[in-house]
Design an enzyme around this catalytic site. Sequence first.
Site: not given
Length: 344
Positions: A217, A181, A298, A215, A253, A269
Amino acid sequence: MTQRLIALTRTGFEPECAQELEHELAARGGAGYAQTRRDSGFVELHVHQPPQRKLRVRELIFVRQLLPVRASFEALDPKDRVGPILTDVKASGVMLSDVWVETADSPDGEQLRAFARSFESAMATALKREKRFDARSMHRLHLFAHSGTQIDVSIATHAETAPWKGGIPRLRFPSDAPSRSTLKLEEAFLVLLDDDERGRWLQPGMTAVDLGACPGGWTYQFARRSIRTFAVDNGAMAESLMATGIVEHLRADGFRYQPNKPVEWMVCDMVEQPIKVAERMATWLREGWCRHTMFNLKLPMKKRWPEVQRCFEAMRAAVPFELDLRAKQLYHDREEITVFATRA
């Protein structure tokens, strides 16, 4: 006289590309219609009434490359494809910086890649022989190959076309990045910002927040530029990023988090409804929590173009100042678009 333009797009998004082109053409006072073929990777725009302001690829979301067609060759002789095109180019009287042979990013286009490389070399050799190249020229010859014998000819300025063949930056995945990503944000910085903006807005020592970071990107793109980053996610971050000393992992969050101090950048993202993402991004800008934001929307399976319009309208309505909104469906995007937003 009708003008035809070829718009390269992501395979499967031809309808959205056509809707956007017709919308933007009308918004600029022009008239015409878009013609599509399913999974072709391109759209043909037929312009009956020229717009008052040109369509430019940088201002379009679903268009990767936009080529004004000056001549079309439907059945070139395989024994001499160069000759007829060379004659047309010489008749234009325009000196060229170089030549690109482009194909659609589709299964059919993939079959033409080897031909495109070979024909580009042959065309360049002929143009050099005829002294049609000038390194100072701001015009490039674009040849769009439908097949080995059907080719559209375009002569366009660098400013009105994408600076990469097919509008696709060819990026190499960094071996130390925690996920692929990272290429999405790297491409976004290249496509949605200009050289000057990248130089001013991505400087070492700045601060950033990455919502839904794990993680890491996208955090990686800031860390490699020595930008201190707050990675917000309840998941685990890559140990390599934490070892840099400039990444702080906050388990929270992403949609509820807000920073203690304003930051230069906020990126996001996260997988969520596009309108919810858009409204949260607008909140960050309105409250002054960040100066710039880069995020993904999205898109739903249907009515993608109307959904994009709805999200942008909601963002503009949510802030008391003018927004600079830029968006593109990047090569490394999937069923989404990437958006840059800042105060104009």
